[in-house]
Design a protein around this motif. Structure first.
Motif, mmCIF file in Angstrom:
data_model
loop_
_atom_site.group_PDB
_atom_site.id
_atom_site.type_symbol
_atom_site.label_atom_id
_atom_site.label_comp_id
_atom_site.label_asym_id
_atom_site.label_seq_id
_atom_site.Cartn_x
_atom_site.Cartn_y
_atom_site.Cartn_z
ATOM 1 N N LYS A 130 0.945 -1.335 0.043
ATOM 2 C CA LYS A 130 0.034 -0.092 -0.027
ATOM 3 C C LYS A 130 0.756 1.254 -0.176
ATOM 4 O O LYS A 130 1.830 1.391 0.714
ATOM 5 C CB LYS A 130 -0.912 -0.076 1.159
ATOM 6 C CG LYS A 130 -1.956 -1.050 1.245
ATOM 7 C CD LYS A 130 -2.994 -1.020 2.482
ATOM 8 C CE LYS A 130 -3.678 -2.298 2.305
ATOM 9 N NZ LYS A 130 -4.600 -2.862 3.674
ATOM 10 N N TYR A 176 -1.205 6.718 2.571
ATOM 11 C CA TYR A 176 -1.817 6.523 4.011
ATOM 12 C C TYR A 176 -2.576 7.609 4.118
ATOM 13 O O TYR A 176 -2.108 8.838 4.066
ATOM 14 C CB TYR A 176 -0.499 6.403 4.747
ATOM 15 C CG TYR A 176 0.447 5.218 4.174
ATOM 16 C CD1 TYR A 176 0.061 3.996 4.787
ATOM 17 C CD2 TYR A 176 1.427 5.429 3.578
ATOM 18 C CE1 TYR A 176 1.015 2.914 4.345
ATOM 19 C CE2 TYR A 176 2.383 4.536 3.204
ATOM 20 C CZ TYR A 176 2.016 3.293 3.588
ATOM 21 O OH TYR A 176 2.884 2.055 3.342
ATOM 22 N N ALA A 177 -3.966 7.306 4.591
ATOM 23 C CA ALA A 177 -4.798 8.581 4.614
ATOM 24 C C ALA A 177 -4.976 8.737 6.232
ATOM 25 O O ALA A 177 -5.324 7.445 7.040
ATOM 26 C CB ALA A 177 -6.414 8.225 4.138
ATOM 27 N N ILE A 223 -2.874 12.976 3.352
ATOM 28 C CA ILE A 223 -2.574 11.847 2.722
ATOM 29 C C ILE A 223 -1.313 11.482 2.597
ATOM 30 O O ILE A 223 -0.551 12.755 1.901
ATOM 31 C CB ILE A 223 -3.513 11.653 1.353
ATOM 32 C CG1 ILE A 223 -4.899 11.313 1.504
ATOM 33 C CG2 ILE A 223 -2.982 10.364 0.686
ATOM 34 C CD1 ILE A 223 -5.701 11.771 0.354
ATOM 35 N N TYR A 251 -6.742 5.986 10.591
ATOM 36 C CA TYR A 251 -5.817 5.898 9.499
ATOM 37 C C TYR A 251 -6.130 4.876 8.927
ATOM 38 O O TYR A 251 -6.565 3.572 9.235
ATOM 39 C CB TYR A 251 -4.552 6.224 10.082
ATOM 40 C CG TYR A 251 -3.884 5.266 10.987
ATOM 41 C CD1 TYR A 251 -3.274 4.265 10.430
ATOM 42 C CD2 TYR A 251 -3.982 5.296 12.230
ATOM 43 C CE1 TYR A 251 -2.631 3.149 11.210
ATOM 44 C CE2 TYR A 251 -3.572 4.587 13.126
ATOM 45 C CZ TYR A 251 -2.835 3.487 12.647
ATOM 46 O OH TYR A 251 -2.315 2.367 13.509
ATOM 47 N N ARG A 259 -4.862 6.826 -4.714
ATOM 48 C CA ARG A 259 -5.022 8.104 -4.066
ATOM 49 C C ARG A 259 -6.512 8.331 -3.770
ATOM 50 O O ARG A 259 -7.008 8.745 -2.865
ATOM 51 C CB ARG A 259 -4.395 9.408 -4.792
ATOM 52 C CG ARG A 259 -4.694 10.468 -4.345
ATOM 53 C CD ARG A 259 -3.884 11.596 -4.631
ATOM 54 N NE ARG A 259 -2.402 11.649 -4.384
ATOM 55 C CZ ARG A 259 -1.928 12.035 -3.240
ATOM 56 N NH1 ARG A 259 -2.977 12.579 -2.390
ATOM 57 N NH2 ARG A 259 -0.616 11.993 -2.936
ATOM 58 N N ALA A 304 -7.857 6.799 -0.854
ATOM 59 C CA ALA A 304 -7.401 7.393 -0.010
ATOM 60 C C ALA A 304 -8.257 8.714 0.453
ATOM 61 O O ALA A 304 -8.810 9.035 1.384
ATOM 62 C CB ALA A 304 -5.936 7.762 0.114
#
Length: 314
Positions: free
Chosen positions: A3, A6-7, A16, A35, A41, A44
């Motif tokens: 992955k 990362y949100a 993000i 998270y 994207r 996210a």
């Protein structure tokens, strides 16, 4: 491939990130951090907004309906004598097809067919149409159960709703708080039962808006639910009551119990005022105006003050 996006929805600096080292610094030691990592994207960003990325849109209902999930919906926002009723319903994946065969779907599909809706609502709650309900208990959260379904319904009486309502604390704020209240209590019940939840879906009462004042209310609601329930995938979707079985169940239960509440008001009208008439459903319309005239003619205006949305009638 791992992955890459990362949100960080709740952390030191939400946003993000593409580097886990930088992302982890935002959540390490942060109480209530929210998270998740994604491969794109778009996914996210959808997580940050509480919506679904376009590529997920078609597949999400199938995933949710194939898992144990919670759905929430409400009724009674615009009707004069209906109180605001919010239901959060937990549906186990193993009973989804059974509920579909029963006829569980958006309650609006049964508009004009109260008997059919009552049959389905009774099956979902194990509350018979003739059963009495403790409406004071419902204000705090009425727990109902049937095979594979657990629900919590909270009722906000009109008199209390109108005393709370203001320019700063409007219907959107109230709906956010009452959805959170129902979902939080349901999660507590499920935790005691040892049940596991994969998804939470809320029928969108904010018209899909994720910016401005409504966006801020949405963010606060999502944060409150995550704080109370843990790291579940939580979405707010337009027309969720048509696509997600748990939301459909919540829609049916809310409307069924609302019907029973109106029947209760009719009984109060007869017992306390000696007026043998059904309390009408719906927004301000000719039948509601005729009913209000009936109250005036019989010196029972205070019934409207106690149980109606007085600010809706000019």
């Amino acid at each position: 491939m791992g992955k890459k996006f990362y949100a960080i929805k709740a952390g030191v600096k939400p946003g993000i990130y593409t580097d886990w080292g930088e992302a982890s610094a935002q959540v390490k030691g942060f109480k209530g951090a929210i998270y998740k990592g994604f491969e794109t994207r778009a996914e996210a960003e959808a997580f940050m907004n509480g919506t679904v990325a376009k590529e997920q849109k078609k597949s999400l209902p199938g995933k949710v309906n194939a898992a144990n999930s919670i759905g929430s919906d409400e009724t009674g926002k615009g009707e004069i004598f209906r109180s605001l009723v919010v239901t959060a319903a937990y549906v186990k994946a193993e009973v989804v097809e059974q509920l579909r065969e029963l006829g569980v779907k958006d309650s609006k599909a049964y508009h004009g067919n109260a008997a059919k809706l009552a049959n389905i609502g009774s099956a979902l709650t194990d509350i018979l149409p003739s059963d009495e309900i403790d409406w004071k208990e419902a204000e705090e959260g009425l727990v109902t159960r049937s095979e594979g379904v657990v629900a919590v319904t909270v009722l906000l009486p009109n008199q209390k709703l109108e005393s709370m309502h203001s320019a700063e604390y409007n219907q959107d704020n109230i709906l956010c708080d009452w959805h959170e209240k129902a979902i939080t209590k349901l999660q507590q019940v499920l935790a005691d039962d040892g049940e596991q939840v994969s998804y939470i879906v809320i029928d969108d009462f904010l018209a899909g808006m994720r910016s401005g004042k409504r966006g801020a209310k949405f963010a606060k609601l999502m944060e409150g639910i995550h704080q109370a329930t843990g790291d579940y995938e939580c979405y707010m979707e337009m027309r969720a009551d048509a696509d997600y079985m748990a939301v459909s169940a919540a829609s049916i239960i809310s409307t069924y119990l609302e019907q029973k509440y109106l029947e209760h008001l009719s009984e109060v009208l007869l017992a306390e005022y000696g007026i043998d008439s059904e309390v009408p459903d719906g927004p301000i319309n000719p039948s509601v105006r005729a009913f209000l005239k009936l109250l005036r003619d019989n010196g029972a205006e205070d019934f409207f003050q106690k149980y109606g949305k007085t600010s809706y009638v000019k």
